[in-house]
Design a protein around this motif. Structure first.
Motif, PDB file in Angstrom:
ATOM      1  N   UNK A 173       0.828  -1.206   0.000  1.00  0.00           N
ATOM      2  CA  UNK A 173       0.000   0.000   0.000  1.00  0.00           C
ATOM      3  C   UNK A 173       0.866   1.261   0.000  1.00  0.00           C
ATOM      4  N   UNK A 174       1.932   1.256   0.795  1.00  0.00           N
ATOM      5  CA  UNK A 174       2.819   2.419   0.835  1.00  0.00           C
ATOM      6  C   UNK A 174       3.484   2.648  -0.514  1.00  0.00           C
ATOM      7  N   UNK A 175       3.859   1.563  -1.182  1.00  0.00           N
ATOM      8  CA  UNK A 175       4.418   1.702  -2.530  1.00  0.00           C
ATOM      9  C   UNK A 175       3.406   2.356  -3.461  1.00  0.00           C
ATOM     10  N   UNK A 176       2.191   1.871  -3.415  1.00  0.00           N
ATOM     11  CA  UNK A 176       1.152   2.390  -4.311  1.00  0.00           C
ATOM     12  C   UNK A 176       0.847   3.855  -3.997  1.00  0.00           C
ATOM     13  N   UNK A 177       0.960   4.213  -2.708  1.00  0.00           N
ATOM     14  CA  UNK A 177       0.630   5.571  -2.287  1.00  0.00           C
ATOM     15  C   UNK A 177       1.850   6.489  -2.211  1.00  0.00           C
ATOM     16  N   UNK A 178       3.039   5.946  -2.471  1.00  0.00           N
ATOM     17  CA  UNK A 178       4.283   6.732  -2.475  1.00  0.00           C
ATOM     18  C   UNK A 178       4.628   7.324  -1.108  1.00  0.00           C
ATOM     19  N   UNK A 179       4.222   6.629  -0.031  1.00  0.00           N
ATOM     20  CA  UNK A 179       4.697   7.004   1.300  1.00  0.00           C
ATOM     21  C   UNK A 179       6.107   6.467   1.484  1.00  0.00           C
ATOM     22  N   UNK A 180       6.976   7.283   2.070  1.00  0.00           N
ATOM     23  CA  UNK A 180       8.354   6.851   2.296  1.00  0.00           C
ATOM     24  C   UNK A 180       8.520   6.134   3.635  1.00  0.00           C
ATOM     25  N   UNK A 181       7.661   6.438   4.593  1.00  0.00           N
ATOM     26  CA  UNK A 181       7.765   5.873   5.940  1.00  0.00           C
ATOM     27  C   UNK A 181       6.377   5.560   6.484  1.00  0.00           C
ATOM     28  N   UNK A 182       6.332   4.611   7.389  1.00  0.00           N
ATOM     29  CA  UNK A 182       5.161   4.433   8.235  1.00  0.00           C
ATOM     30  C   UNK A 182       5.540   4.835   9.658  1.00  0.00           C
ATOM     31  N   UNK A 183       4.592   5.417  10.345  1.00  0.00           N
ATOM     32  CA  UNK A 183       4.766   5.661  11.778  1.00  0.00           C
ATOM     33  C   UNK A 183       3.701   4.864  12.503  1.00  0.00           C
ATOM     34  N   UNK A 184       4.136   3.955  13.356  1.00  0.00           N
ATOM     35  CA  UNK A 184       3.230   3.065  14.065  1.00  0.00           C
ATOM     36  C   UNK A 184       2.881   3.664  15.418  1.00  0.00           C
ATOM     37  N   UNK A 185       1.587   3.791  15.679  1.00  0.00           N
ATOM     38  CA  UNK A 185       1.190   4.121  17.040  1.00  0.00           C
ATOM     39  C   UNK A 185       1.738   3.035  17.957  1.00  0.00           C
ATOM     40  N   UNK A 186       1.939   3.307  19.245  1.00  0.00           N
ATOM     41  CA  UNK A 186       2.811   2.462  20.065  1.00  0.00           C
ATOM     42  C   UNK A 186       2.598   0.959  19.887  1.00  0.00           C
ATOM     43  N   UNK A 187       3.689   0.254  19.625  1.00  0.00           N
ATOM     44  CA  UNK A 187       3.631  -1.200  19.483  1.00  0.00           C
ATOM     45  C   UNK A 187       4.060  -1.898  20.767  1.00  0.00           C
ATOM     46  N   UNK A 188       4.573  -1.153  21.741  1.00  0.00           N
ATOM     47  CA  UNK A 188       4.955  -1.768  23.003  1.00  0.00           C
ATOM     48  C   UNK A 188       3.705  -2.261  23.732  1.00  0.00           C
TER      49      UNK A 188
ATOM     50  N   UNK B 154      -0.337  11.056  -5.637  1.00  0.00           N
ATOM     51  CA  UNK B 154       0.363  11.932  -6.581  1.00  0.00           C
ATOM     52  C   UNK B 154       1.102  13.054  -5.864  1.00  0.00           C
ATOM     53  N   UNK B 155       0.533  13.557  -4.779  1.00  0.00           N
ATOM     54  CA  UNK B 155       1.248  14.565  -3.986  1.00  0.00           C
ATOM     55  C   UNK B 155       2.546  13.980  -3.425  1.00  0.00           C
ATOM     56  N   UNK B 156       2.467  12.773  -2.878  1.00  0.00           N
ATOM     57  CA  UNK B 156       3.676  12.129  -2.370  1.00  0.00           C
ATOM     58  C   UNK B 156       4.724  11.988  -3.466  1.00  0.00           C
ATOM     59  N   UNK B 157       4.279  11.544  -4.628  1.00  0.00           N
ATOM     60  CA  UNK B 157       5.193  11.354  -5.749  1.00  0.00           C
ATOM     61  C   UNK B 157       5.791  12.675  -6.197  1.00  0.00           C
ATOM     62  N   UNK B 158       4.970  13.713  -6.238  1.00  0.00           N
ATOM     63  CA  UNK B 158       5.451  15.033  -6.654  1.00  0.00           C
ATOM     64  C   UNK B 158       6.520  15.553  -5.705  1.00  0.00           C
ATOM     65  N   UNK B 159       6.320  15.366  -4.414  1.00  0.00           N
ATOM     66  CA  UNK B 159       7.322  15.785  -3.433  1.00  0.00           C
ATOM     67  C   UNK B 159       8.620  15.005  -3.624  1.00  0.00           C
ATOM     68  N   UNK B 160       8.507  13.697  -3.832  1.00  0.00           N
ATOM     69  CA  UNK B 160       9.699  12.867  -3.999  1.00  0.00           C
ATOM     70  C   UNK B 160      10.483  13.257  -5.248  1.00  0.00           C
ATOM     71  N   UNK B 161       9.786  13.529  -6.330  1.00  0.00           N
ATOM     72  CA  UNK B 161      10.446  13.752  -7.617  1.00  0.00           C
ATOM     73  C   UNK B 161      10.935  15.177  -7.817  1.00  0.00           C
ATOM     74  N   UNK B 162      10.547  16.093  -6.955  1.00  0.00           N
ATOM     75  CA  UNK B 162      10.928  17.493  -7.120  1.00  0.00           C
ATOM     76  C   UNK B 162      11.720  17.977  -5.905  1.00  0.00           C
TER      77      UNK B 162
END
Length: 755
Positions: free
Chosen positions: A304-319, A632-640
């Motif tokens: 999903x992150x690949x498809x959405x062009x997110x570079x990172x996930x932030x997980x709410x606490x996993x502890x 597309x916003x994520x991709x635009x930020x990455x590519x520019x």
């Protein structure tokens, strides 16, 4: 032979109240009939008979039952009759005595079922703590203390087992209870290191997968079973036992990622973060509460992150946390990934897989407070150990939780080691530190008389400040490329400045002011927005005073606030257009980006941790349009590079026109390094199309339209400027040239200068 142990001491041992069982049990030198000897004692309540076994030749020496409850003793005295101790026999006897004195023997017993069991004597095993460990612990600087305390798998003289150690300086005694002893604490009473307040015991019968707790005899005489503060795994809530785990068997495959990360500059790289609550992001049939396991989540989330062009996930606490409704922010098991989604090795797979797919993993970390659950840290040894004793310092009025005593060496060491633990054992790429503001101020959410000033009479929590500087320094020194982000909502100076420069040392600070002002502006009906233009422009006055991350987090879609799209004004079309405009403005504003799950496709309902996002909404084109816009916003930020390289420098931003409040428009330039082409951003915060809208540009040429939030692909009206606009050779907005554009309603368009 008569024992030299008093009946009262034996009775305390049998009752489990002896404060120092190691002074009775195991091997002890004694004076026997005027000569040196060794007494070996064991408490074996299930034994019918017991022996000491020489590991070299297997010879046995019987142990006498001193007490009917199962207290056994053998006295190994030297042979004084030379006529009985000649030649080889005497040498063998002396050798056996030396072996026993040096703890090389084993104990053999037959139980009530007639079964013969042979084992290492727990009280004959040397401590896992070295002199250097003890020194670092005393200094509060043992940053790998998670490899000493807790349950450590260990082999002693060829015998595998588990070394248990826990800090409980005010306890009368500590028993280790678990699957390995039928939860009978009398069998394994830990021995204390007096100068450290640490109780320790090696248990040969214990193994990976065993459940256990520490049974603490408190100073007031009460007993309480506590989970291990350094426990590496835990039972599935509502069960609360810790689980012995081995974190060293997983085969990592992310070395390339880690090497690249160490060279990564978090100031200049794109960072599009997808905030996720693993328990509700997606559900799976046939699983308890629908919780997916870490491995399934890894595959789904990476795709999903690949498809959405997110570079990172932030997980709410996993502890580990006992109450799911706390979303993980009331942590009990600071060193244990929650068992809701699988084992520690499963979580390692999650991180490893994400790294192999090029996705970074951040986690929420909560050093500000901890819950009052009886099995947790509160009054761990019967005293306020991890927390302050005075409720004006030790209890949080908003959350009903306890506040760590940051001034205590052992507590600070616990937290710093915990932060480093996630980076070391789980290869985490960054920590978002929760509720930093509550840590910095002694009067946070308190009235007069409800807080205690610092030593200078001020409201600053000096001990917490020192702690935050220490943990950030340790992280950045040991793990280059790892980031820390502070959820800090006040004007505290230097949150994201280096410690050497007087700052707190965070990589980023969440820009809560931008978030509040922007949402408040967007909630206005467009007809009134002309009166609130400064709510948008104010953020650029302070945008470069910190390294800001722009958050639209889970906190903005809970507690009656509604979802983001439900906060937008207007009819249905305008709600979607406003949301697309909000995201477009956010993604072009200086700062790294964070969006909570569900927001990327215009989730209608407020987030609920039991249900999560309504993925069925993607059956509708309007919601798919918002999802595509975010991708597309994520991709635009990455590519520019102009949209990410200088997020924290005024050189990366330039107003073109921020004064047209009457039209509610904004025009600005984003710029990168090394002559990369600038991006011209034009936003219209009203539903009125503005044709032939003239915009000044810094250079003549063809300005290609690279993004339009009003595109029909996103559900917009498709007013735009495709493929772009050529400058008209006439200056405007104090620029040497200009372009004339169609500015769509409730939309943002971006142009890039083409050479």
């Amino acid at each position: 032979m008569h024992t030299q142990v008093s009946l009262s001491s034996i009775s305390k041992l049998i009752n489990g109240t002896h404060e120092n069982p190691s002074c009775l049990l195991g091997p002890h030198p004694i004076d026997y009939r005027g000569s040196a000897a060794t007494a070996v004692r064991s408490f074996l309540p299930e034994a019918q008979a017991a022996w000491i076994v020489d590991p070299v030749n297997g010879q046995r020496r019987a142990m006498r039952r001193i007490h009917p409850a199962g207290f056994f003793e053998a006295i190994c005295e030297p042979m004084v009759d030379v006529t009985m101790a000649k030649g080889q026999d005497a040498r063998e006897h002396q050798s056996r005595l030396h072996t026993i004195a040096n703890s090389k023997y084993r104990i053999q017993m037959t139980n009530q079922s007639g079964e013969t069991i042979e084992m290492q004597d727990p009280y004959a095993v040397p401590s896992i703590l070295t002199d250097f460990d003890n020194y670092l612990i005393g200094e509060g600087k043992h940053y790998q203390l998670y490899e000493r305390l807790g349950a450590q798998l260990r082999t002693v003289d060829g015998t595998p087992g588990v070394n248990f150690a826990v800090w409980a300086p005010n306890a009368r005694s500590v028993q280790v209870v678990g699957d390995f002893n039928g939860w009978d604490g009398r069998k394994h009473v830990a021995r204390m290191h007096p100068n450290l307040g640490i109780w320790e015991l090696f248990i040969p019968a214990a193994k990976a997968g065993d459940r256990y707790k520490f049974r603490v005899h408190c100073s007031d005489g009460s007993w309480v079973d506590k989970s291990d503060p350094y426990g590496l795994a835990a039972e599935l809530p509502p069960l609360t036992a810790s689980i012995v785990s081995n974190l060293n068997t997983f085969q990592w495959s992310d070395s390339k990622w880690l090497d690249q990360r160490s060279e990564w500059n978090p100031m200049h790289e794109p960072m599009n973060v997808y905030e996720v609550h693993l328990g509700s992001w997606q559900k799976g049939p046939g699983r308890k509460h629908g919780w997916l396991d870490y491995r399934d989540l890894a595959r789904r989330l990476a795709e999903y992150c690949h498809r959405m062009n997110f570079t990172h996930v932030e997980l709410m606490p996993v502890s580990e946390h006992p109450y799911s409704g706390s979303w993980g922010y009331q942590t009990v098991g600071y060193f244990a990934p929650t068992s809701r989604h699988g084992s520690p090795e499963d979580f390692m797979f999650f991180v490893d897989y994400m790294h192999q797919q090029g996705i970074g993993v951040l986690i929420d970390w909560v050093p500000a407070h901890f819950p009052k659950d009886a099995h947790g840290l509160r009054r761990f040894d019967g005293s306020p150990l991890y927390e302050h004793a005075d409720p004006r310092q030790g209890e949080h009025p908003d959350w009903g939780t306890m506040i760590f005593n940051f001034g205590r060496n052992e507590v600070r060491n616990f937290l710093v080691a915990n932060a480093l633990f996630w980076l070391d054992k789980y290869h985490i790429d960054g920590l978002r530190v929760d509720a930093v503001a509550s840590m910095l101020y002694l009067d946070y959410s308190r009235e007069d008389g409800e807080w205690i000033p610092n030593q200078y009479g001020g409201r600053e929590n000096l001990e917490a400040i020192d702690f935050l500087r220490e943990v950030n320094t340790a992280i950045h020194d040991k793990y280059p490329g790892v980031v820390t982000a502070a959820e800090e909502s006040t004007a505290w100076p230097g949150v994201s400045r280096a410690v050497d420069d007087g700052g707190l040392g965070f990589t980023y600070k969440w820009n809560m002011g931008w978030m509040n002002d922007t949402l408040a502006y967007m909630q206005n009906d467009p007809i009134h927005r002309s009166h609130h233009q400064n709510a948008l422009t104010f953020s650029l006055i302070y945008a470069f005073t910190e390294n800001f991350m722009l958050p639209l987090s889970h906190d903005e879609v809970v507690h009656g606030k509604g979802s983001l799209i439900s906060q937008m004004p207007g009819d249905m079309w305008q709600k979607f257009a406003n949301l697309r405009l909000l995201y477009s403005y956010m993604w072009t504003h200086p700062g790294k980006k964070l969006l909570f799950m569900g927001g990327e496709f215009a989730q209608w309902n407020e987030w609920n941790h039991d249900d999560g996002p309504d993925w069925m909404l993607l059956d509708f084109a309007t919601h798919r349009g918002v999802q595509q816009l975010v991708a597309d916003l994520n991709k635009t930020v990455i590519e520019n590079p102009a949209l990410h390289q200088l997020d924290f420098s005024g050189e990366g931003f330039e107003w073109v026109d921020c004064m047209n409040a009457e039209a509610s428009t904004l025009v600005y330039l984003r710029k990168g390094m090394n002559g990369t082409p600038p991006i011209l951003v034009c936003s219209n915060f009203t539903p009125v199309v503005r044709n032939d809208y003239r915009v000044g540009v810094p250079q003549g040429g063809f300005w290609k339209e690279i993004f339009n939030s009003d595109s029909e692909a996103y559900g917009g009206s498709n007013v735009g400027n495709y493929p772009g606009r050529k400058s008209i050779g006439s200056g405007h907005h104090d620029r040497p040239d200009s372009i004339s554009i169609n500015l769509p309603p409730l939309a943002t368009v971006m142009f890039r200068l083409e050479e």
